[in-house]
Design a protein around this motif. Sequence first.
Motif, PDB file in Angstrom:
ATOM      1  N   ALA A 217       0.819  -1.215   0.000  1.00 48.06           N
ATOM      2  CA  ALA A 217       0.000   0.000   0.000  1.00 48.06           C
ATOM      3  C   ALA A 217       0.849   1.259   0.000  1.00 48.06           C
ATOM      4  O   ALA A 217       0.351   2.343  -0.332  1.00 48.06           O
ATOM      5  N   TYR A 218       2.133   1.138   0.346  1.00 52.32           N
ATOM      6  CA  TYR A 218       2.996   2.331   0.427  1.00 52.32           C
ATOM      7  C   TYR A 218       3.012   3.112  -0.884  1.00 52.32           C
ATOM      8  O   TYR A 218       2.914   4.343  -0.884  1.00 52.32           O
ATOM      9  N   GLY A 219       3.119   2.416  -2.005  1.00 51.94           N
ATOM     10  CA  GLY A 219       3.135   3.117  -3.292  1.00 51.94           C
ATOM     11  C   GLY A 219       1.854   3.889  -3.540  1.00 51.94           C
ATOM     12  O   GLY A 219       1.871   4.967  -4.155  1.00 51.94           O
ATOM     13  N   TYR A 220       0.736   3.358  -3.057  1.00 60.53           N
ATOM     14  CA  TYR A 220      -0.549   4.048  -3.216  1.00 60.53           C
ATOM     15  C   TYR A 220      -0.598   5.304  -2.347  1.00 60.53           C
ATOM     16  O   TYR A 220      -1.133   6.338  -2.764  1.00 60.53           O
ATOM     17  N   TRP A 221      -0.047   5.229  -1.139  1.00 59.70           N
ATOM     18  CA  TRP A 221      -0.003   6.423  -0.286  1.00 59.70           C
ATOM     19  C   TRP A 221       0.950   7.466  -0.862  1.00 59.70           C
ATOM     20  O   TRP A 221       0.702   8.672  -0.741  1.00 59.70           O
ATOM     21  N   VAL A 222       2.038   7.007  -1.498  1.00 60.13           N
ATOM     22  CA  VAL A 222       2.943   7.929  -2.186  1.00 60.13           C
ATOM     23  C   VAL A 222       2.174   8.709  -3.254  1.00 60.13           C
ATOM     24  O   VAL A 222       2.284   9.940  -3.353  1.00 60.13           O
ATOM     25  N   ASN A 223       1.370   8.013  -4.049  1.00 57.40           N
ATOM     26  CA  ASN A 223       0.563   8.688  -5.070  1.00 57.40           C
ATOM     27  C   ASN A 223      -0.507   9.570  -4.447  1.00 57.40           C
ATOM     28  O   ASN A 223      -0.760  10.683  -4.931  1.00 57.40           O
ATOM     29  N   ALA A 224      -1.171   9.086  -3.391  1.00 56.32           N
ATOM     30  CA  ALA A 224      -2.222   9.873  -2.739  1.00 56.32           C
ATOM     31  C   ALA A 224      -1.679  11.171  -2.175  1.00 56.32           C
ATOM     32  O   ALA A 224      -2.390  12.179  -2.091  1.00 56.32           O
ATOM     33  N   LYS A 225      -0.396  11.171  -1.810  1.00 62.82           N
ATOM     34  CA  LYS A 225       0.266  12.382  -1.325  1.00 62.82           C
ATOM     35  C   LYS A 225       0.440  13.408  -2.450  1.00 62.82           C
ATOM     36  O   LYS A 225       0.648  14.595  -2.190  1.00 62.82           O
ATOM     37  N   GLY A 226       0.343  12.937  -3.712  1.00 65.48           N
ATOM     38  CA  GLY A 226       0.546  13.823  -4.854  1.00 65.48           C
ATOM     39  C   GLY A 226       1.863  13.580  -5.556  1.00 65.48           C
ATOM     40  O   GLY A 226       2.213  14.279  -6.509  1.00 65.48           O
ATOM     41  N   TRP A 227       2.614  12.580  -5.120  1.00 67.79           N
ATOM     42  CA  TRP A 227       3.886  12.241  -5.761  1.00 67.79           C
ATOM     43  C   TRP A 227       3.583  11.244  -6.877  1.00 67.79           C
ATOM     44  O   TRP A 227       3.183  10.109  -6.630  1.00 67.79           O
ATOM     45  N   THR A 228       3.801  11.649  -8.104  1.00 75.08           N
ATOM     46  CA  THR A 228       3.401  10.791  -9.228  1.00 75.08           C
ATOM     47  C   THR A 228       4.492  10.563 -10.261  1.00 75.08           C
ATOM     48  O   THR A 228       4.255   9.872 -11.251  1.00 75.08           O
ATOM     49  N   ASN A 229       5.688  11.124 -10.063  1.00 74.10           N
ATOM     50  CA  ASN A 229       6.724  10.910 -11.076  1.00 74.10           C
ATOM     51  C   ASN A 229       8.099  10.871 -10.441  1.00 74.10           C
ATOM     52  O   ASN A 229       8.253  10.996  -9.220  1.00 74.10           O
ATOM     53  N   THR A 230       9.118  10.725 -11.246  1.00 72.38           N
ATOM     54  CA  THR A 230      10.480  10.516 -10.743  1.00 72.38           C
ATOM     55  C   THR A 230      11.068  11.748 -10.074  1.00 72.38           C
ATOM     56  O   THR A 230      12.082  11.642  -9.386  1.00 72.38           O
TER      57      THR A 230
END
Length: 436
Positions: A217-230
């Motif tokens: 789920a960590y990757g999903y929380w990373v995206n939910a934070k607004g982090w979507t690219n390198t």
Amino acid sequence: MAETTGNQTTGEATTAPRKSSWKYIGPGIVVAATGVGAGDLVATLIAGSNFGYTLLWAAVIGCLVKISLAEAAGRWHLSTGRTLFDGWASLGRWTTWFFVVYVVIWGFVYGAAAMSSSALPLQALFPDVMDLEWWGIACGLVGLVFVWFNKYAVFEKVMTVLVGVMFVVTVYLAIRVTPNLGDAFAGLLPVLPDEKDSILNTLGLIGGVGGTITLAAYGYWVNAKGWTNTGWMKVMRLDNRVAYATTGIFVISMLFVGAELLHSANIAIASGDKGLIQLSDILEAEYGSATAKFFLIGFFATSFTSLIGVWHGVSLMFADFVARQQKRERTTGAEVASGERERSWPFRAYLLWLTLPPIVLLFQGEPFRLIIIYGVLGAAFLPFLAGTLIWLLNTSRTPSEWRNGWVSNGMLAIAGLLFLVLCVKQIWDQPWSEFF
């Protein structure tokens, strides 16, 4: 919200920082809080009570192993712009069937366990208010309402506050028992206890340090934070290291308590969450009721963060799974970042699944066959996660500059082998003769 074109993500890159900074930390705090439940703390406590400081090194290695898994999941999301389930789906339909069976059975049993774990400290703090089952229902419903009506930003802030409570309580207890720092440093040397099954017990401690499906789920929380690219890669890696440094502090503090308070006095406690209730009684006898109540508050924070963390994170994964099945095309991190998943009916349907059906188990006990299947599936998930991440991050599915190096491959391979051994042991130990 970022827009995607092919494998490139645009729109977010201009807001991504040029260097990592503590002020961006967030998903790591969430994964640390969710991954460290009452069961992890009591397992570490028992390790300290049985072996003193001997297995301190194993707790540290456990944190390093989990860092590699969470980092790999986050790196997949940021480097490809795709979600982890989308990556799994590209490996074949078998991943879909595994995930469906896992989240349905695991969620049903875990829901009851999480509500019961959160209820135990509340009943101990307020013994005359209501029975354990009703405290459990109240915790589940509060978690349901909180996650249903709040988006990731609020969720993260509440988790951060609860982590602060966990941190203060565990560090206070570790200081209060006055650890022997010389023995603690000696415990960093990789030595096995002179006991039967010491290797398997040691591997169990390494594997039990913080998180199962919450690592995915960590990757999903990373995206939910607004982090979507390198552009956010360095921030994510710092965030991930903070997560498992925090986890390490939690488990090492509890190992100190086990080593000093229980091992030296030759006191044994029960496995499972009820062991922490026993610890509160021991703390009250040793240091007074204020310390015992303070510990119970920390116990509640530990259990309830795991509850709402799973309520949010696994529901987010389930919503992404359903979206992928409906669209039959790639699902992206940008869609998660938009908040679209948190407003979807699959997200809320899984929230209800985690909360309402498990209430039956609070009153009737856990069905024998279901618990065996739950145990096997739970043991199989981390080998599945490690193996699929190695597959995804060493092929053309990942841009070449973000594929695994030898360190990442080595750590993921170690993690996969470790969890495979524990999985086989878990399957072997099940009473299959009584199952049929």
